[in-house]
Design a protein around this motif. Structure first.
Motif, PDB file in Angstrom:
ATOM      1  N   VAL A  64       0.842  -1.167  -0.049  1.00  0.00           N
ATOM      2  CA  VAL A  64      -0.035  -0.142   0.040  1.00  0.00           C
ATOM      3  C   VAL A  64       0.926   1.343  -0.058  1.00  0.00           C
ATOM      4  O   VAL A  64       2.050   1.348   0.699  1.00  0.00           O
ATOM      5  CB  VAL A  64      -0.847  -0.179   1.163  1.00  0.00           C
ATOM      6  CG1 VAL A  64      -1.778   1.375   1.488  1.00  0.00           C
ATOM      7  CG2 VAL A  64      -1.890  -1.140   0.994  1.00  0.00           C
TER       8      VAL A  64
ATOM      9  N   HIS B 245       1.997   2.814   3.215  1.00  0.00           N
ATOM     10  CA  HIS B 245       3.095   1.884   3.936  1.00  0.00           C
ATOM     11  C   HIS B 245       4.457   2.101   3.637  1.00  0.00           C
ATOM     12  O   HIS B 245       5.371   1.681   4.365  1.00  0.00           O
ATOM     13  CB  HIS B 245       2.341   0.452   3.782  1.00  0.00           C
ATOM     14  CG  HIS B 245       1.205   0.139   4.537  1.00  0.00           C
ATOM     15  ND1 HIS B 245       0.449  -0.953   4.367  1.00  0.00           N
ATOM     16  CD2 HIS B 245       0.466   1.086   5.172  1.00  0.00           C
ATOM     17  CE1 HIS B 245      -0.518  -0.942   5.112  1.00  0.00           C
ATOM     18  NE2 HIS B 245      -0.701   0.187   5.683  1.00  0.00           N
TER      19      HIS B 245
ATOM     20  N   THR C  16      -3.976   5.643   1.265  1.00  0.00           N
ATOM     21  CA  THR C  16      -4.055   4.860   2.568  1.00  0.00           C
ATOM     22  C   THR C  16      -4.691   3.456   1.884  1.00  0.00           C
ATOM     23  O   THR C  16      -4.486   2.555   2.722  1.00  0.00           O
ATOM     24  CB  THR C  16      -4.921   5.558   3.622  1.00  0.00           C
ATOM     25  OG1 THR C  16      -6.359   5.837   3.038  1.00  0.00           O
ATOM     26  CG2 THR C  16      -4.251   6.740   4.167  1.00  0.00           C
ATOM     27  N   ALA C  17      -4.903   3.335   0.804  1.00  0.00           N
ATOM     28  CA  ALA C  17      -5.485   2.088   0.418  1.00  0.00           C
ATOM     29  C   ALA C  17      -4.741   1.559  -1.192  1.00  0.00           C
ATOM     30  O   ALA C  17      -4.599   0.346  -1.286  1.00  0.00           O
ATOM     31  CB  ALA C  17      -6.905   2.239   0.193  1.00  0.00           C
TER      32      ALA C  17
END
Ligand SMILES: Cc1cc2nc3c(=O)[nH]c(=O)nc-3n(C[C@H](O)[C@H](O)[C@H](O)COP(=O)(O)OP(=O)(O)OC[C@H]3O[C@@H](n4cnc5c(N)ncnc54)[C@H](O)[C@@H]3O)c2cc1C
Ligand code: SF4
Ligand code: SF4
Lengths: 439, 469
Positions: B107, B110, B130-131
């Motif tokens: 992701v 991350h 975030t996705a």
């Protein structure tokens, strides 16, 4: 939420709807919730993600998909941790939607007969009855004394392994109920009603006592509610909505009989998140809707009361350095505290008031530990898999005390820490503070 | 089952219910479920799965997190979805040479989180960061607010590992910015899953700036806000991001969990980020505010506090989702115009929607002249769906007429297939198709996307919205 919505949106009332269709329309399919979801993390399957589950519910409501066994399985796989709600910009009320769907699945009997029998015993005979609870916990204590739990893995597989790793049932003196009144220390600032709960007094009675002492130290005259047993949170999360409504009504009655205006203070996050939402649960009951809504607004978490400026000031003056807490400590936020009630900063403020204790951050502190009410009992393997990355994070953090604020999470961590062979003590926030409280 | 033996029980989903969750990405106007979903855990598993799928005569749609907004990550008529959601390992972070090697399903956010302790970050920051996955970012050559300064995904990819339609694993590029031979990364980044499955990506990392400040500038008129952007660029004040949100968007964000403290009485807010040395940041911020005031900004706030900055950006990034409060569905157009014509295209979009009784909100990556006119609708209303498509087309046509383009960052997918003909002729499209065939001679990867279904000449005669369901 800290500020309750002015009026809770009721569940649909027509008998035919299996799903809360109106709520499912709130989802705009952006996908921002995916990575928060423990079951998506575990499987990588979008069907097992919040967006996927909402899609399934909506598809069933619109009769594009059948409510099959696979559908029920996907709904049961969800931990109802509500992490997805915390990041959803569209304000999807996922927890409410899931409670409703599970309730309907229960009514329509999609589950097998054995599962239903076990649930019936648990939800109707044990949780709402002090005698039932005492019997069950007494049974566990006896089995532990006789060493039978060590045999559990042989007969019950993983579920047995978990049983074997359970901490010993506390001695009877820790299981005595709270006194009716715990007087305030110093000038009284008013009353507080506390919920002792169903399993809390049996397994974590010491936490309730610690909570009462802390509230007293912060200046509250602390009242317990005689004969009250269960708030119905576990029932609602697992689709036993009718039983949950009954328990809500009796809870309100019993609490109001002691005091009908002071704050209702909780040390169990799962119960708090549920009781704040009594208004929604009873929104379709004209005789109770308004009263339930008003009651819900009085519900607060212990940490909110204790971290308020005046409380914190009084409390801080009574906190002393203690050798009974091993540093560094770390905080793992119960889902139903941070996601269910939006209570985030208060527990940290309280822990930081502990003199001479180093606090370290836990990565993913707002992710689910896999306890999720009775999920850990119903699905032990999934539950432990969800805990796995959290145990890794705990190991990396170097903490020697882990603080939480919910009985289910408490037990899950105790089991996990034990199985992983970590030298970490698991304590409730109230215990941590209470140990530092001067006599 | 053979596939389950390769990817494990949890890696294959073939029941109707499970597959239905893959019937769309973030583009809801049309939907179609795959006949099977396969989720490998590694490059090798992906390659082995591809061999089986190919032998079984299935076509394959690569999928990351399914946050795409053009229908790119779902099939048009059956076939397999091959998802990277379980390929989320960060394989290597090299702080000295400033690159990272990751699996495609990592992701976006991350990666940045994992590199920040080295004082580095990954620059492309789509609002869905975030996705969305790095593989999906490569698929769509995605951008984000900070791409105004740093450039889109293609400026940050150094190398790729690709699984082709024979299930062979190929590595393209490496860790050096300019590899030998013909640059094959160019065509692969932005190929929308039509040239193979990307399983690993090596990306460039940027050093974190010494100081970052976020400015929130409030306007009483959207036009004035647009003009202020042109002024800033003309004055060579180069912040790292310039975003605009209009009033309806502000209201939706402020009503959501992501409330950022945007003033609800403003007609538009501009979110500007300035980075560099402390003096430089101060000087640029002061100049920008002065310039904005000259265009009628009634208030401006500056903050260097990380928490506050995060909140301001989280609000912007949740804007799309927040529109869920207005209507069940949202059509996100993605057009680009020369920055000086921003206010004109906003006018076109407003009129196109008003004339059709549609609710419009606007968010833009203003620095890049990239406008997202967002149209709220309800997919259950077939007539409304047709009106949305018609309005979208009108906006795209105007953009092309203004010298802009059809897509800033979301790709073409299914959404803009037909409109490709506004920009390209049949010859251009044939050349692109040949390039694609060089990578995928069998039409195995994500068929039926990007290129118009029929020749451009035919398309011109096709009634609008005829494909919507
Ligand atoms: C709220 C929201 C905000 C957004 N903001 C932005 C923004 O600011 N900027 C922007 O550019 N986009 C934005 N998008 C669009 C979208 O998030 C991006 O296009 C993103 O890069 C898609 O990533 P994904 O992992 O979801 O890919 P998917 O949607 O799953 O796939 C996108 C495309 O890439 C292909 N693909 C995916 N993975 C691979 C792979 N491993 N190998 C080969 N092909 C692959 C797919 O076939 C598909 O064509 C936004 C979307 C949402 C919902
Ligand atoms: S974040 Fe909210 S609106 Fe977006 S997909 Fe998840 S539930 Fe739906
Ligand atoms: S409640 Fe938790 S487990 Fe259930 S869908 Fe939401 S994030 Fe996933």
């Amino acid at each position: 939420m800290t500020e309750a919505a002015p009026h809770a949106r009721p569940f649909p009332t027509d008998a035919a709807s299996l799903v809360d269709h109106a709520r499912s329309l709130d989802c705009i399919h952006c996908g921002l919730c995916l990575t928060t979801c423990p079951t998506y993390q575990l499987t990588g399957s979008e069907t097992s993600s919040p967006r996927g589950r909402i899609h399934l519910m909506r598809a069933v409501a619109e009769e594009r998909e059948e409510p099959t066994v696979e559908f029920a399985e996907e709904m049961d796989f969800c931990l109802v941790c509500r992490h997805c709600e915390s990041v959803c910009p569209a304000g999807v009320e996922f927890g409410a939607m899931m409670e409703f769907t599970r309730g309907k699945l229960e009514e329509t009997g999609t589950r097998g007969p054995l599962a239903r029998l076990v649930r019936w015993i648990g939800f109707r005979r044990i949780l709402p009855s002090r005698a039932g609870l005492k019997l069950a916990v007494g049974g566990l204590a006896l089995a532990q004394r006789l060493g039978l739990t060590r045999l559990a893995p042989l007969v019950a597989g993983l579920r047995g392994e978990v049983t074997a790793a359970l901490p010993p049932v506390p001695p009877r003196r820790e299981r005595r109920p709270l006194p009716a009144v715990t007087p305030a220390r110093g000038a009284s600032r008013g009353r507080a009603l506390v919920l002792e709960g169903c399993v809390m007094p049996e397994l974590f009675g010491r936490v309730n006592h610690a909570e009462a002492r802390l509230l007293a130290a912060a200046g509250f005259e602390t009242m317990s509610v005689p004969k009250h047993v269960c708030c119905g949170a576990l029932h609602a999360h697992n689709g036993e909505l009718e039983q949950a409504r009954e328990l809500a009504r009796s809870t309100i009655e019993r609490f109001d009989a002691v005091d009908d205006s002071c704050p209702v203070v909780l040390d169990s996050a799962g119960c708090g998140a549920h009781m704040r939402e009594y208004g929604r649960l009873l929104a379709n009951d004209p005789a109770w809707a308004a009263r339930a809504e008003a009651f819900g607004r009085r519900v607060v978490d212990m940490s909110e009361v204790l971290a308020a400026p005046e409380s914190l000031e009084r409390l801080a003056s009574r906190l002393r350095e203690t050798t009974s807490l091993r540093g560094p400590i770390t905080w793992d936020a119960p889902c139903h505290l941070c996601h269910g009630q939006q209570v985030r900063s208060q527990p940290l403020a309280l822990l930081d008031a502990l003199p001479g204790v180093e606090r370290v951050a836990l990565e993913g502190a707002e992710s689910c530990c896999g306890s999720a009410g009775i999920y850990s009992v119903l699905r032990p393997s999934d539950s432990l898999e969800v805990l796995e990355p959290k145990l890794e994070a705990l190991r990396r953090s170097g903490a020697r005390t882990l603080v939480t604020a919910n009985p289910g999470c408490h037990q899950q961590w105790q089991v996990g820490v034990r199985r992983a062979g970590l030298d970490v003590e698991v304590v409730h926030l109230a215990e941590a503070l209470d140990r530092a409280l001067e006599g | 089952m053979e596939l389950a033996a390769i990817v494990g029980e949890r890696g294959v989903r073939s029941d109707a219910l499970a597959r239905s969750a893959y019937e769309s990405d973030g583009f809801m106007l049309q939907r179609e479920a795959p006949s099977i979903v396969v989720l490998p855990r590694s490059t090798e598993e992906a390659a082995a799965a591809v061999k089986v799928l190919r032998r079984e005569g299935l076509v394959v749609v690569p999928r990351g997190a399914g946050t795409g907004l053009t229908g790119g990550a779902r099939p048009i008529a059956g076939g397999a979805v091959l998802g990277t959601a379980r390929m989320k390992r960060i394989l290597e972070i090299n702080p000295d040479d400033r690159f990272a090697r990751v699996e495609a399903g990592v992701v976006n956010v991350h990666l940045t989180a994992a590199t920040c302790s080295h004082g580095l970050f990954y620059a492309p920051d789509p609002s869905s960061q975030t996705a969305c996955t790095i593989g999906g970012n490569v698929g769509n050559n995605s951008g984000g607010p900070h791409c105004f300064k740093y450039g889109s995904t293609n400026r940050h990819v150094l190398g790729l590992t690709l699984v082709d339609s024979d299930g062979e694993i190929t590595r393209v590029g490496g860790i050096e910015p300019d590899p030998d031979g013909i640059d094959l990364l160019g065509p692969l980044v932005g190929s929308e899953g039509m040239m193979g499955l990307v399983t690993e990506v090596t990306v460039k990392l940027e050093p974190s700036p010494e100081r970052v400040e976020t400015l929130l500038v409030m306007f009483e008129s959207l036009d004035a806000c647009c003009d202020a952007v042109s002024d800033m660029i003309a004055a060579r004040l180069e912040p790292s991001a310039i975003e605009i949100l209009d009033r309806l968007t502000i209201e939706a964000v402020e009503a959501s969990v992501l409330r950022a403290g945007y003033p609800e009485h403003a007609e538009a807010v501009m979110l500007v980020e300035v980075e560099g040395g402390p003096h430089e940041v101060d000087a640029i911020a002061t100049d920008i505010i002065e310039l904005a005031r000259a265009r009628g900004a009634f208030e401006a706030r500056r903050t260097a506090d990380d928490e506050e900055r995060k909140k301001l950006w989280a609000g912007r990034k949740g804007a799309f989702g927040a529109m869920g409060r207005i209507a069940p569905d949202l059509y996100v157009a993605d057009v680009v115009v020369p920055r000086t014509r921003l206010r004109e295209i906003v006018g076109v979009a407003s009129r196109a929607c008003a004339a059709r009784g549609l609710k419009l909100s606007n968010v833009f990556h203003a620095g890049d002249g990239n406008l997202h006119p967002n149209i709220s609708y309800d997919r259950r209303d077939a007539d409304e769906v047709a009106r949305v498509l018609a309005a979208g087309k009108e906006i795209m046509e105007a953009c092309v007429a203004f010298g802009g383009s059809l897509t800033g960052e979301h790709g073409v997918g299914l959404e803009k297939q037909g409109e490709m003909c506004l920009v390209f002729g049949d010859d251009d499209l044939a050349a692109m198709s040949d390039l694609r065939a060089a990578f995928d001679p069998h039409g195995f990867w994500n068929p039926g996307k990007l290129f118009p279904v029929r020749g451009c000449r035919e398309i011109e005669a096709r009634p609008l919205g005829s494909e919507a369901r």
